[in-house]
Scaffold this active site. Structure first.
Site, PDB file in Angstrom:
ATOM      1  N   HIS A 182      -1.643   4.157   7.657  1.00 22.46           N
ATOM      2  CA  HIS A 182      -0.852   4.835   8.426  1.00 22.46           C
ATOM      3  C   HIS A 182      -0.268   5.879   8.235  1.00 22.46           C
ATOM      4  CE1 HIS A 182      -2.118   0.851  10.586  1.00 22.46           C
ATOM      5  NE2 HIS A 182      -3.037   1.810  10.336  1.00 22.46           N
ATOM      6  N   GLU A 185       4.365   5.782   8.860  1.00 25.33           N
ATOM      7  CA  GLU A 185       5.308   4.786   8.128  1.00 25.33           C
ATOM      8  C   GLU A 185       5.649   5.673   6.494  1.00 25.33           C
ATOM      9  OE1 GLU A 185       2.040   1.572   8.147  1.00 25.33           O
ATOM     10  OE2 GLU A 185       2.133   1.624  10.739  1.00 25.33           O
ATOM     11  N   ARG A 240      -0.218   8.016  13.772  1.00 27.17           N
ATOM     12  CA  ARG A 240      -0.854   6.688  12.886  1.00 27.17           C
ATOM     13  C   ARG A 240      -2.187   6.876  12.463  1.00 27.17           C
ATOM     14  NH1 ARG A 240      -0.596   0.885  14.108  1.00 27.17           N
ATOM     15  NH2 ARG A 240      -2.599   0.328  13.649  1.00 27.17           N
ATOM     16  N   HIS A 310       3.107  -1.607   4.448  1.00 27.89           N
ATOM     17  CA  HIS A 310       2.988  -0.670   6.006  1.00 27.89           C
ATOM     18  C   HIS A 310       4.328  -1.132   5.963  1.00 27.89           C
ATOM     19  CE1 HIS A 310      -1.454  -0.830   6.975  1.00 27.89           C
ATOM     20  NE2 HIS A 310      -1.697  -1.160   5.962  1.00 27.89           N
ATOM     21  N   GLU A 384       5.128  -5.702   5.821  1.00 25.95           N
ATOM     22  CA  GLU A 384       5.406  -4.930   6.142  1.00 25.95           C
ATOM     23  C   GLU A 384       6.843  -4.732   6.123  1.00 25.95           C
ATOM     24  OE1 GLU A 384       4.054  -3.229   9.135  1.00 25.95           O
ATOM     25  OE2 GLU A 384       1.622  -4.510   9.495  1.00 25.95           O
TER      26      GLU A 384
END
Ligand SMILES: *[C@@H]1O[C@H](CO)[C@@H](O)[C@H](O)[C@H]1NC(C)=O
Ligand SMILES: *[C@@H]1O[C@H](CO)[C@@H](O)[C@H](O)[C@H]1NC(C)=O
Ligand SMILES: *[C@@H]1O[C@H](CO)[C@@H](O)[C@H](O)[C@H]1NC(C)=O
Ligand SMILES: *[C@@H]1O[C@H](CO)[C@@H](O)[C@H](O)[C@H]1NC(C)=O
Ligand SMILES: *[C@@H]1O[C@H](CO)[C@@H](O)[C@H](O)[C@H]1NC(C)=O
Length: 451
Positions: A182, A185, A240, A310, A384
């Site tokens: 993405h 990020e 994104r 991510h 994440e």
């Protein structure tokens, strides 16, 4: 007023003048108390096409769960009025998104000193610098690192990956890591760079890496969605998706993490090309996704571990997103994730949660993590990274170092487990063959001694 800012904005500092501006936009945090409120907010998100930050899909807005959403300047007063009217409390967590972006990114991107030794790993770097860095890394550490072509992006840019490990005649195992699926990020790409640096600088002193590099090759893709990443530097910091278009100028980009061939577009993904979770025209329709899938399929017997990086949310996610059912290796993966989260926390106190994606986050299909698990990779995790909602995709540069340090501790916990498991099973296999060999030799010896 908006136009004026646009014109005044000059291109003296790279990256500081993005073409898409978010002047006056605000970011709201709200928690809905009743079903009626939830339905109302879902409707508003759809009607006004609001940019949902968490969750990413309108369908996943739930009563009692936190929602983070960017509201364009244009809709601010009417939306606030509607929320007041329905007694929905909200908190403005970013007062002016454009100011926030200007403050938190590329304060001074200088291209002065650029020897590899001077490369600053605590900064975000644009794609051309990352390309150059990759070449320099592979030249400087040519005994341990090779750079390979993975495939091409939609806009025909080469995607490369590093292979890091001691060359060997024997069949080596693989630990895979990709960053930057993405575009917005940015901490993800920063972590891949950090991870490479750490392996190269500390493998002589770190006992785990010292051993592991003989048995394992790390395959690392520092930026997968290169087109999107460049777009997030030049045009829209909050982009994104990828940048593919299918003869439709109004509708560009696919969510690469919904395009993998795992229950493709069945849940938590959209067939509508303007949505941020658009799944593409078919599984692996995107060249970036196809490139990753092909390489992993080719090596599937050797891939011990798949890691995809991510942000944000501070989570270690397990398969599956596409179903609430656990994966074959769920319990072991959970134990390892817990250990990783503990070791990560020891660095700077950062709290991580972990568990199946569908339970900890929300249901989604077509993710690379689910796909790798389907392929038979028994350790397939999504990280994440920071933060937990304050800066979101706009994590300030002064958090890069601590974020990478703690993530390193978490990732190495998984590497250690996977490596030890492999070495032990290889040792068991070895002693088994020795045992069979010996038995056979004895049998043969007995056989001949009969005569
Ligand atoms: C790569 O190495 C060359 C030659 O030493 C140097 O001129 C260049 O600035 C370096 N770039 C990066 C990003 O490290
Ligand atoms: C292009 O995308 C828009 C927005 O989703 C859609 O309404 C339109 O029908 C599409 N046009 C074509 C030619 O596919
Ligand atoms: C994956 O894990 C399952 C369950 O623990 C096990 O039965 C299987 O052999 C493992 N596969 C590989 C390739 O290690
Ligand atoms: C992150 O924030 C959420 C919502 O405020 C909270 O429930 C959660 O406990 C936080 N997680 C961590 C790890 O701090
Ligand atoms: C088993 O025996 C064969 C032939 O005697 C030998 O080449 C091989 O290395 C042995 N394998 C092991 C694991 O000892």
């Amino acid at each position: 007023m908006k136009l004026l800012i646009f014109i005044v904005c000059t291109l003296t500092l790279e990256g500081l003048c993005l073409k898409i501006q978010y002047n006056g936009d605000q970011v709201f945090k709200l928690v809905l108390q009743t079903k009626d409120q939830t339905v109302l907010v879902q409707r508003l998100c759809r009607e006004l096409q609001l940019d949902l930050w968490r969750p990413t899909m309108v369908e996943n807005i739930q009563t009692g769960k936190e929602i983070i959403v960017r509201v364009p300047f244009l809709f601010l007063s009417s939306l606030k009025e509607k929320l007041h009217h329905s007694f929905i409390p909200y908190e403005v967590i970013i007062n002016d998104v454009q100011k926030f972006i200007d403050n938190s990114m590329v304060s001074e991107y200088r291209r002065s000193k650029r020897l590899l030794a001077d490369f600053n790993y605590a900064k975000y770097h644009p794609m051309d610098v990352i390309y150059e860095w990759m070449v320099n890394v592979s030249q400087t550490y040519s005994d341990l690192v090779t750079m390979h072509y993975l495939g091409s992006t939609f806009e025909i840019r080469p995607i490369y990956y590093f292979k890091i490990g001691w060359p060997s005649e024997k069949n080596k195992k693989i630990i895979w890591m990709d960053c930057g699926i993405h575009a917005r990020e940015w901490i993800s790409m920063a972590f891949c760079q950090w991870f490479v640096k750490e392996i190269l600088e500390s493998h002589k002193t770190n006992p785990l890496l010292q051993k592991a590099l003989y048995n394992i090759d790390f395959y690392i893709v520092p930026v997968l969605n290169i087109d999107g990443y460049i777009y997030s530097w030049t045009t829209d910091r909050l982009w994104r998706k990828s940048r593919s278009s299918y003869n439709n100028e109004t509708c560009i980009g696919v969510d690469l993490n919904r395009n993998f061939a795992s229950a493709w577009c069945s849940i938590g993904a959209s067939h509508k090309c303007s949505d941020i979770t658009y799944c593409g025209t078919g599984p692996e329709s995107e060249p970036e996704v196809k490139a990753v899938s092909n390489l992993l399929r080719r090596h599937k017997a050797d891939v011990l571990c798949y890691l995809t990086i991510h942000s944000f949310g501070q989570l270690i996610l397990l398969p599956y997103g596409r179903t609430k059912d656990p994966s074959v290796n769920h319990n072991e993966m959970l134990t390892v994730a817990q250990k990783a989260a503990n070791n990560l926390k020891q660095k700077h106190g950062t709290q991580y949660r972990f568990g199946s994606t569908s339970l900890v986050l929300y249901e989604n299909s077509g993710s690379s993590r689910d796909w790798a698990a389907d392929l038979g990779v028994n350790f397939s995790y999504t990280f994440e990274l920071r933060d937990n909602g304050t800066f979101k995709f706009l994590l300030p540069e002064d958090q890069i170092k601590p974020t990478c340090e703690e993530t390193m501790a978490g990732v190495l916990t998984i590497v250690e487990h996977v490596h030890e498991k492999y070495v032990n099973s290889a040792a068991n296999l070895f002693s088994l063959t020795v045992w069979i060999n010996m038995s056979l030799s004895i049998l043969i010896a007995l056989h001949y001694s009969e005569f």
